[in-house]
Design an enzyme around this catalytic site. Structure first.
Site, PDB file in Angstrom:
ATOM      1  N   GLU A 100       0.709  -1.168  -0.006  1.00 44.76           N
ATOM      2  CA  GLU A 100      -0.056  -0.096  -0.035  1.00 44.76           C
ATOM      3  C   GLU A 100       1.055   1.248   0.027  1.00 44.76           C
ATOM      4  O   GLU A 100       0.706   2.236   0.761  1.00 44.76           O
ATOM      5  CB  GLU A 100      -1.059   0.001   1.188  1.00 44.76           C
ATOM      6  CG  GLU A 100      -1.769  -1.105   1.221  1.00 44.76           C
ATOM      7  CD  GLU A 100      -2.670  -1.187   2.606  1.00 44.76           C
ATOM      8  OE1 GLU A 100      -4.097  -1.260   2.473  1.00 44.76           O
ATOM      9  OE2 GLU A 100      -2.347  -0.736   3.577  1.00 44.76           O
TER      10      GLU A 100
HETATM   11  C1  TNX Z   1      -4.741  -3.827   4.363  1.00 44.45           C
HETATM   12  S1  TNX Z   1      -3.353  -6.334   4.047  1.00 44.45           S
HETATM   13  C2  TNX Z   1      -3.368  -3.528   5.015  1.00 44.45           C
HETATM   14  C3  TNX Z   1      -3.276  -3.198   6.232  1.00 44.45           C
HETATM   15  C4  TNX Z   1      -4.835  -3.143   7.158  1.00 44.45           C
HETATM   16  C5  TNX Z   1      -5.574  -4.187   6.375  1.00 44.45           C
HETATM   17  C6  TNX Z   1      -6.969  -4.291   7.159  1.00 44.45           C
HETATM   18  C7  TNX Z   1      -1.957  -5.410   3.909  1.00 44.45           C
HETATM   19  C8  TNX Z   1      -1.049  -5.694   3.371  1.00 44.45           C
HETATM   20  N1  TNX Z   1      -2.309  -3.968   4.281  1.00 44.45           N
HETATM   21  O1  TNX Z   1      -2.528  -2.027   6.342  1.00 44.45           O
HETATM   22  O2  TNX Z   1      -4.480  -3.040   8.452  1.00 44.45           O
HETATM   23  O3  TNX Z   1      -6.027  -4.141   5.190  1.00 44.45           O
HETATM   24  O4  TNX Z   1      -7.732  -5.112   6.955  1.00 44.45           O
END
Ligand code: TNX
Length: 473
Positions: A285
């Protein structure tokens, strides 16, 4: 009474022999456990009296532990007759998994033979200590529950925008400020692990044959770093702490040398304290990191774990970069296909499968669940059970899959009771997906075996979700 195969995860092979029940009478001195040296710690997990009389059976009914190097190291064979129980493992770890099977069968052990081994080597749960810290004792108690379902890895998400949870020598403000009061989502989850606490946790896990997988998330998810050390922002200006649950707004700076001095110190500290083979560098992300910077950052950082003697793992976004040989990619999203992950698999990289719409323990069970999130939809027990890792992503077949992980993100969690409510009963479902032979899995059988855990968890004080999908005992 339970049938011989009534355990989770379902064993690979079960051959019952009728009318051959062996009764364990806890505390009775006649029920001796014999084990070769090295297995006495495992025997202690049985909670039975233990006599160290080598490999021989005692006369009056015995549980015998043994090793057979011809078995795979996590495999075990359990033979129950009216007179004796013989548990043979490929290694102490295999014996330990057999002990978990015995524990689930209770004290009236049905006769027969179980021959069991895991489908995948990497069977994992993740706990997010960054959005909400959990103490070492709380994590240990969590490990004790996970191993009952033959989970052998615990991934710790140690850093994120809202908090930094591991002491790093030379960078004290990481934990003083970003692990201190007011950190975590809503400021409700402060705390951090000292080096000694982390090492102790790793050792506790290892005694239970669980490998800790530490994650330091970068280049995104670093607001807590930049609050503590503004020199790691693009312009060196101070940054305000954040306790909301937004993602994708913070980034380490690919063009600054200070970035890499920081990253190298952190990864070396973690590698030195972690006997297990893995270092997880996050990589997810990074919405505010320009694509070229993301590539440049990863080109510098992905080789560091290898230089420290570790194998690098990253969330699947890292598949957009040049991956070192042996790098492991963890798929976490919900799309039906991912070209970069398929390319990584075609190039011989292994994949950990964690699709959010099947394995994310922080998704709500249904519309009435008050805890958790729902960006990947609702994930009921059947949804977390009735899927197959080898069918999930085109180009990522059985031979490319290292294993399966169920992550638990902690934005909405405030207590251990919350952790357990979202973990149980979905974790056992994912554990069976990861352990049991594909063609042995069956929802109707699973939901019946799961129902028997209602009284077990109630007696143990484990807060679990009484899913209406299960006819709880
Ligand atoms: C996505 S899964 C994220 C996290 C959040 C999560 C909540 C991932 C690699 N990154 O930063 O906590 O969704 O479901």
């Amino acid at each position: 009474m339970r049938q011989l195969g009534d355990v989770i995860p379902r064993p690979a092979s079960v051959r019952p022999v009728p009318d051959a029940t062996f009764t364990i009478i806890p505390g009775l001195s006649g029920t001796a456990v014999s084990a070769p040296p090295g297995l006495s710690a495992v025997a202690a997990h049985l909670g039975l009296s233990f006599s160290d009389d080598g490999l021989s059976l005692s006369d009056d009914g015995a549980i015998r532990l043994a090793l057979d190097p011809a078995l795979a190291s996590e495999a075990y064979r359990l033979e129950i007759t009216a007179e004796s129980v013989t548990l043979t493992g490929g290694s102490a770890q295999g014996v330990f998994w057999g002990v978990q099977t015995l524990r689930q069968l209770g004290t009236e052990l049905p006769g027969g033979i179980i021959e069991d081994r895991p489908r995948y080597a990497y069977r994992s749960a993740m706990l997010d200590l960054a959005r909400h810290f959990f103490t070492p004792d709380e994590v240990k108690a969590h490990i004790d529950l996970l191993v009952q379902f033959k989970i052998n890895h615990l991934h710790l998400h140690l850093t994120d925008d809202q908090g930094w949870r591991l002491e790093i020598p030379g960078w004290p403000r990481l934990t003083e400020i970003s692990g201190g009061a007011g950190t975590g989502v809503d400021g409700a989850g402060p705390g951090h692990l000292t080096l000694a606490e982390y090492a102790d946790l790793v050792a506790y896990a290892a005694e239970r044959f669980v490998t800790i997988v530490p994650e330091i998330d970068m280049p995104g998810h670093v607001n807590a770093v930049q609050v503590a050390y503004p020199e790691l922002t693009a312009d060196g200006a101070p940054v305000a702490p954040r306790t909301d649950a937004e993602v994708g707004y913070s980034s380490l700076v690919a063009a600054k040398e200070e970035t890499y001095a920081f990253v190298e110190t952190v990864l070396k500290t973690v590698a030195d304290l972690t006997p297990g083979p893995w270092l997880h560098i996050g990589g997810d992300e990074c919405h505010s990191t320009p694509a070229a910077d993301y590539q440049a950052f990863l080109a510098r950082v992905l080789p560091i774990p290898g230089a420290l003697g570790k194998t690098v793992i990253g969330w699947h976004e890292i598949a957009a970069a040049d991956l070192p040989k042996g790098a492991v990619v963890q798929y976490w999203r919900t799309e039906p296909a991912d070209d970069a992950v398929a390319r990584a698999a075609a190039d011989g990289r292994k994949v950990i499968v964690s699709p959010a719409d099947r394995t994310y323990l922080d998704m709500k069970y249904d519309a009435d669940t008050t805890l958790g999130l729902d960006w990947a939809g609702h994930v009921g027990v059947r949804r977390s059970y009735e899927w197959d890792p080898a069918d999930r992503l085109p180009g990522v077949g059985e031979e490319s899959i290292l294993g399966v992980e169920a992550p638990l993100w902690s934005e909405t969690l405030r207590s251990v009771a919350d952790v357990r409510y979202l973990t149980f009963p979905r974790l056992p479902a994912v554990a069976e997906v990861a352990w049991s032979p594909r063609d042995s899995r069956d929802w109707e059988s699973f939901r019946e075996r799961l129902a028997a855990f209602g009284p077990v968890w109630t007696a143990a004080g484990v807060n679990f979700y009484r899913s209406p999908e299960i006819d709880w005992h």
